[in-house]
Design a protein around this motif. Structure first.
Motif, mmCIF file in Angstrom:
data_model
loop_
_atom_site.group_PDB
_atom_site.id
_atom_site.type_symbol
_atom_site.label_atom_id
_atom_site.label_comp_id
_atom_site.label_asym_id
_atom_site.label_seq_id
_atom_site.Cartn_x
_atom_site.Cartn_y
_atom_site.Cartn_z
ATOM 1 N N THR A 173 0.894 -1.119 0.271
ATOM 2 C CA THR A 173 0.007 -0.097 -0.104
ATOM 3 C C THR A 173 0.971 1.222 -0.073
ATOM 4 O OG1 THR A 173 -1.601 -1.189 1.449
ATOM 5 C CG2 THR A 173 -2.121 1.096 0.893
ATOM 6 N N ILE A 174 1.854 1.193 1.038
ATOM 7 C CA ILE A 174 2.752 2.347 1.033
ATOM 8 C C ILE A 174 3.442 2.585 -0.395
ATOM 9 C CG2 ILE A 174 5.067 3.211 1.676
ATOM 10 C CD1 ILE A 174 4.408 2.063 4.372
ATOM 11 N N LEU A 175 3.650 1.616 -1.118
ATOM 12 C CA LEU A 175 4.480 1.649 -2.305
ATOM 13 C C LEU A 175 3.493 2.101 -3.549
ATOM 14 C CD1 LEU A 175 6.730 -1.366 -2.667
ATOM 15 C CD2 LEU A 175 7.418 0.892 -2.335
ATOM 16 N N THR A 176 2.184 1.667 -3.523
ATOM 17 C CA THR A 176 1.386 2.074 -4.549
ATOM 18 C C THR A 176 0.882 3.788 -4.084
ATOM 19 O OG1 THR A 176 -0.253 0.850 -3.269
ATOM 20 C CG2 THR A 176 0.379 0.281 -5.386
ATOM 21 N N LEU A 177 0.742 3.939 -2.986
ATOM 22 C CA LEU A 177 0.376 5.289 -2.511
ATOM 23 C C LEU A 177 1.361 6.272 -3.064
ATOM 24 C CD1 LEU A 177 -1.723 5.196 0.717
ATOM 25 C CD2 LEU A 177 -2.340 5.893 -1.321
ATOM 26 N N ASN A 178 2.642 5.669 -2.753
ATOM 27 C CA ASN A 178 4.074 6.396 -3.194
ATOM 28 C C ASN A 178 4.151 6.731 -4.408
ATOM 29 O OD1 ASN A 178 5.854 8.073 -2.172
ATOM 30 N ND2 ASN A 178 7.417 6.428 -1.809
ATOM 31 N N GLN A 179 3.659 5.699 -5.457
ATOM 32 C CA GLN A 179 3.938 5.845 -6.913
ATOM 33 C C GLN A 179 3.118 6.844 -7.418
ATOM 34 O OE1 GLN A 179 3.023 2.104 -8.623
ATOM 35 N NE2 GLN A 179 5.100 1.572 -8.415
ATOM 36 N N ASN A 180 1.850 7.091 -7.087
ATOM 37 C CA ASN A 180 1.203 8.397 -7.765
ATOM 38 C C ASN A 180 1.492 9.567 -6.914
ATOM 39 O OD1 ASN A 180 -0.390 7.703 -5.586
ATOM 40 N ND2 ASN A 180 -1.675 6.458 -6.910
ATOM 41 N N GLY A 181 2.414 9.415 -5.832
ATOM 42 C CA GLY A 181 2.840 10.660 -5.377
ATOM 43 C C GLY A 181 2.163 11.111 -4.266
ATOM 44 N N THR A 182 1.036 10.696 -3.885
ATOM 45 C CA THR A 182 -0.057 11.081 -2.831
ATOM 46 C C THR A 182 0.385 10.921 -1.505
ATOM 47 O OG1 THR A 182 -1.294 9.178 -3.204
ATOM 48 C CG2 THR A 182 -2.103 10.742 -4.484
ATOM 49 N N LEU A 183 1.019 9.768 -1.268
ATOM 50 C CA LEU A 183 1.428 9.293 0.198
ATOM 51 C C LEU A 183 1.962 10.606 0.735
ATOM 52 C CD1 LEU A 183 1.119 7.332 2.450
ATOM 53 C CD2 LEU A 183 3.561 6.667 1.725
ATOM 54 N N LEU A 184 3.307 11.251 0.170
ATOM 55 C CA LEU A 184 3.842 12.328 0.706
ATOM 56 C C LEU A 184 2.879 13.390 0.918
ATOM 57 C CD1 LEU A 184 7.427 12.206 -0.690
ATOM 58 C CD2 LEU A 184 6.710 11.672 1.518
ATOM 59 N N THR A 185 2.150 13.885 -0.117
ATOM 60 C CA THR A 185 1.086 14.745 0.119
ATOM 61 C C THR A 185 0.219 14.695 1.531
ATOM 62 O OG1 THR A 185 1.006 14.649 -2.244
ATOM 63 C CG2 THR A 185 -0.480 16.253 -1.174
ATOM 64 N N HIS A 186 -0.308 13.410 1.495
ATOM 65 C CA HIS A 186 -1.167 13.090 2.727
ATOM 66 C C HIS A 186 -0.545 13.473 4.165
ATOM 67 C CE1 HIS A 186 -4.670 11.939 0.660
ATOM 68 N NE2 HIS A 186 -3.979 11.029 -0.220
ATOM 69 N N ILE A 187 0.800 12.696 4.170
ATOM 70 C CA ILE A 187 1.709 12.942 5.325
ATOM 71 C C ILE A 187 1.938 14.497 5.542
ATOM 72 C CG2 ILE A 187 4.051 12.591 6.160
ATOM 73 C CD1 ILE A 187 3.848 9.959 4.856
ATOM 74 N N TRP A 188 2.353 15.043 4.543
ATOM 75 C CA TRP A 188 2.754 16.485 4.569
ATOM 76 C C TRP A 188 1.572 17.299 5.257
ATOM 77 C CZ3 TRP A 188 5.671 19.727 6.007
ATOM 78 C CH2 TRP A 188 5.533 21.167 5.831
ATOM 79 N N VAL A 189 0.206 17.050 4.561
ATOM 80 C CA VAL A 189 -0.939 17.959 4.971
ATOM 81 C C VAL A 189 -1.288 17.638 6.431
ATOM 82 C CG1 VAL A 189 -3.450 17.705 5.142
ATOM 83 C CG2 VAL A 189 -2.057 17.822 2.774
ATOM 84 N N THR A 190 -1.332 16.283 7.065
ATOM 85 C CA THR A 190 -1.437 16.234 8.464
ATOM 86 C C THR A 190 -0.311 16.610 9.474
ATOM 87 O OG1 THR A 190 -2.592 14.068 7.703
ATOM 88 C CG2 THR A 190 -1.915 14.064 10.195
ATOM 89 N N LEU A 191 0.889 16.412 8.927
ATOM 90 C CA LEU A 191 1.947 17.060 9.773
ATOM 91 C C LEU A 191 1.999 18.447 9.842
ATOM 92 C CD1 LEU A 191 4.446 15.521 11.098
ATOM 93 C CD2 LEU A 191 5.873 16.160 8.830
ATOM 94 N N SER A 192 1.997 19.027 8.776
ATOM 95 C CA SER A 192 1.840 20.487 8.921
ATOM 96 C C SER A 192 0.577 21.288 9.613
ATOM 97 C CB SER A 192 1.766 21.179 7.476
ATOM 98 O OG SER A 192 0.697 21.023 6.686
#
Ligand code: ATP
Ligand code: MG
Lengths: 248, 270
Positions: B65-84
């Motif tokens: 799941t991490i890999l697929t979410l990461n592939q379309n670049g959305t995982l980092l966005t999600h993490i960044w949104v919550t973290l910020s």
């Protein structure tokens, strides 16, 4: 005639709280002369600390007048070193507060540290020091402001007996050496006789002056420890003990 | 007259130090082993269908799941949104809380006036305010940050205020004998004496900010780990939910470690 450093005239003081009024001092009058060590002794809770607060100007007397000729340094019941500051930062606290931390005042504090054996501990924190060293640090913090009159409020009561004897001896020498006038509050009759030229005995609360003793001892060594060996010591002790009239 | 502590170490002391070191190492190793065993057992149980991987997910599937979410670049966005959102909420909560606590310390009158309000606001479940924030602020990041703030602020104010009040009166009296101003009493004594209180308030605050942000994201969001969790739950993709929870715990642990590091730097005199 010596110069009068502190003059108290008919001082009375009441604390006001919701529970009521506490009368702490009643009609206290005495003078303190230059270079003199005056002891204040009295039962627990009679108003000794209150009297010092009034002399230092922290409290205004309800009635009566205080006249002080000189700068006052106040040593509280415990050393109250700030744990988060190093020894150096602690001793310059007063200078920092009064914004007189100059090259010159720093040099003076440095000299005091050297003189009283604390230079190597400059960068230590208070909890790394023994009780006696902490007390000396507190004294230097007070002396840093070059006071003429020192108010000592049971400054040694937190120490064990041996340290206490040694420190009161040391403080006595330091203060005489620096030619200070001192008002010393204590519970300890022996300590008062050993350190003071005169002793003011206060009554139970509300405190009034029961008697003022002028201490004259015959001895060759005028340090507090030497003074304890004087033949008159016991007489003074017994007389003050009787005057204090403590019942348990 | 006095001797500074020497740097000489005796054999005995060396032995003692070694023993302490060994023990600390053992604790770390055991902690790590527990974590690894936990994931391995989870993987095995799921692989042999002893537990249903559809319901409890599975480490290998989480990795995927991490890999697929990461592939379309959305995982980092999600993490960044919550973290910020969390960092902003946490910073605001700490700063505003500190400011208000100082104000209440400064004015006894204000503090007496504020007391009943603080008590009521403290016991109010802040989630109840969620819909109000959404109506007022729309469905962007604003209501989420406000949620984090709402949850952490009052606790911060109350614990800091209590800490400030506990500062030794005699220390303040000492400063007064030096004729210190109220500002000097604050900066030279009350604040530095309260550093331990402030640090523990900050630690609590971090936890509460995460709670606030995730709660906010549950209520209204288009991105973020909270969003992934809710979304994953709705479409029955437990892999997504578990993965997000895992990332969330790693993030909050990292943030906590950072604060502990900061604390060590600030409280050297202990
Ligand atoms: N802030 C205050 N408000 C009300 N009453 C007070 C306050 N401070 C002291 N008192 C009361 O005034 C009396 C004198 O207090 P003070 O501290 O001057 O006594 P003391 O002789 O120094 O006592 P001790 O020997 O225990 O140090 C006590 O009975 C005390 O309860
Ligand atoms: Mg007292």
């Amino acid at each position: 005639m010596h110069k009068i450093m502190v003059s108290l005239k008919n001082i009375s003081f009441q604390y006001h709280t919701l529970e009521g009024e506490t009368e702490a001092l009643k009609n206290i009058s005495f003078d303190v002369y230059e270079g003199e060590f005056v002891g204040i002794i009295g039962p627990s809770g009679c108003g000794k600390s209150t009297l010092l607060s009034i002399i230092s100007g922290l409290l205004k007397p309800s009635t009566g007048s205080v006249e002080v000729n000189g700068k006052i340094g106040y040593m509280l019941q415990r050393d109250h070193l700030f744990e988060w500051r190093t020894i150096w930062q602690n001793v310059i606290l007063g200078l920092e507060i009064q914004k007189i931390l100059t090259q010159e005042s720093k040099r003076y504090v440095e000299e005091l540290l050297v003189k009283y054996g604390l230079r190597e501990f400059k960068n230590y924190y208070p909890n790394q020091l023994s009780g006696g060293m902490r007390q000396r640090t507190a004294l230097i913090r007070t002396l840093a402001l070059k006071p003429d009159i020192l108010l000592l409020d049971e400054a040694f009561s937190a120490l064990d007996y041996q340290t206490r004897l040694a420190i009161s001896d040391e403080v006595y020498k330091i203060l005489k050496n620096e030619q200070k006038t001192a008002i010393i509050v204590t519970h300890d009759i022996s300590e008062a006789i050993a350190m003071c030229d005169r002793i003011v005995v206060l009554s139970k609360r509300p405190a009034y002056i029961k008697r003022i003793y002028t201490i004259s001892l015959t001895c060759d060594d005028y340090s507090p420890i030497g003074r304890r060996k004087a033949p008159e010591f016991r007489e003074y002790f017994n007389s003050i003990w009787k005057e204090l009239d403590i019942h348990v | 007259m006095y001797e500074a502590a020497s740097s000489y170490i005796s054999k005995e002391h060396e032995k003692f130090l070694k023993k302490v070191k060994r023990k600390n190492l053992m604790i770390r190793v055991t902690q790590l082993a527990f974590l690894i065993i936990f994931f391995v057992v989870w993987e095995i149980l799921a692989r042999y269908k002893i537990v249903d991987p559809f319901l409890v997910s599975q480490p290998s599937r989480m990795l995927k799941t991490i890999l697929t979410l990461n592939q379309n670049g959305t995982l980092l966005t999600h993490i960044w949104v919550t973290l910020s959102e969390t960092i902003v909420g946490f910073t605001l909560g700490t700063l505003i809380g500190m400011f208000v606590a100082i104000l209440l310390w400064w004015s006894d009158f204000l503090s007496k006036v504020a007391e009943p309000y603080l008590v009521v606001l403290n016991s109010l479940p802040k989630i109840a305010l969620g819909p109000i924030f959404i109506v007022w602020m729309g469905n962007g990041e604003a209501p989420i940050i406000t949620m984090a703030l709402a949850i952490s602020l009052i606790v911060t104010i109350i614990s800091l205020q209590t800490g400030f009040k506990e500062v030794d009166e005699e220390k303040i009296k000492l400063l007064k004998t030096f004729r210190a101003t109220k500002m000097q009493i604050l900066t030279k004594c009350v604040l530095p004496a309260s550093v331990p209180t402030i640090m523990s308030a900050i630690k609590i605050n971090i936890g509460l900010s995460w709670v606030g942000v995730i709660t906010g994201e549950f209520l209204v969001s288009k991105a973020g780990l909270g969003y992934l969790i809710v979304y994953g739950g709705q479409i029955f993709k437990l892999d997504m939910v578990m993965t997000s929870v895992l990332i969330l715990s790693i993030l909050s642990a990292l943030m906590y470690v950072f604060i502990v590091y900061l604390e060590k730097k600030l409280i050297r005199w202990r």
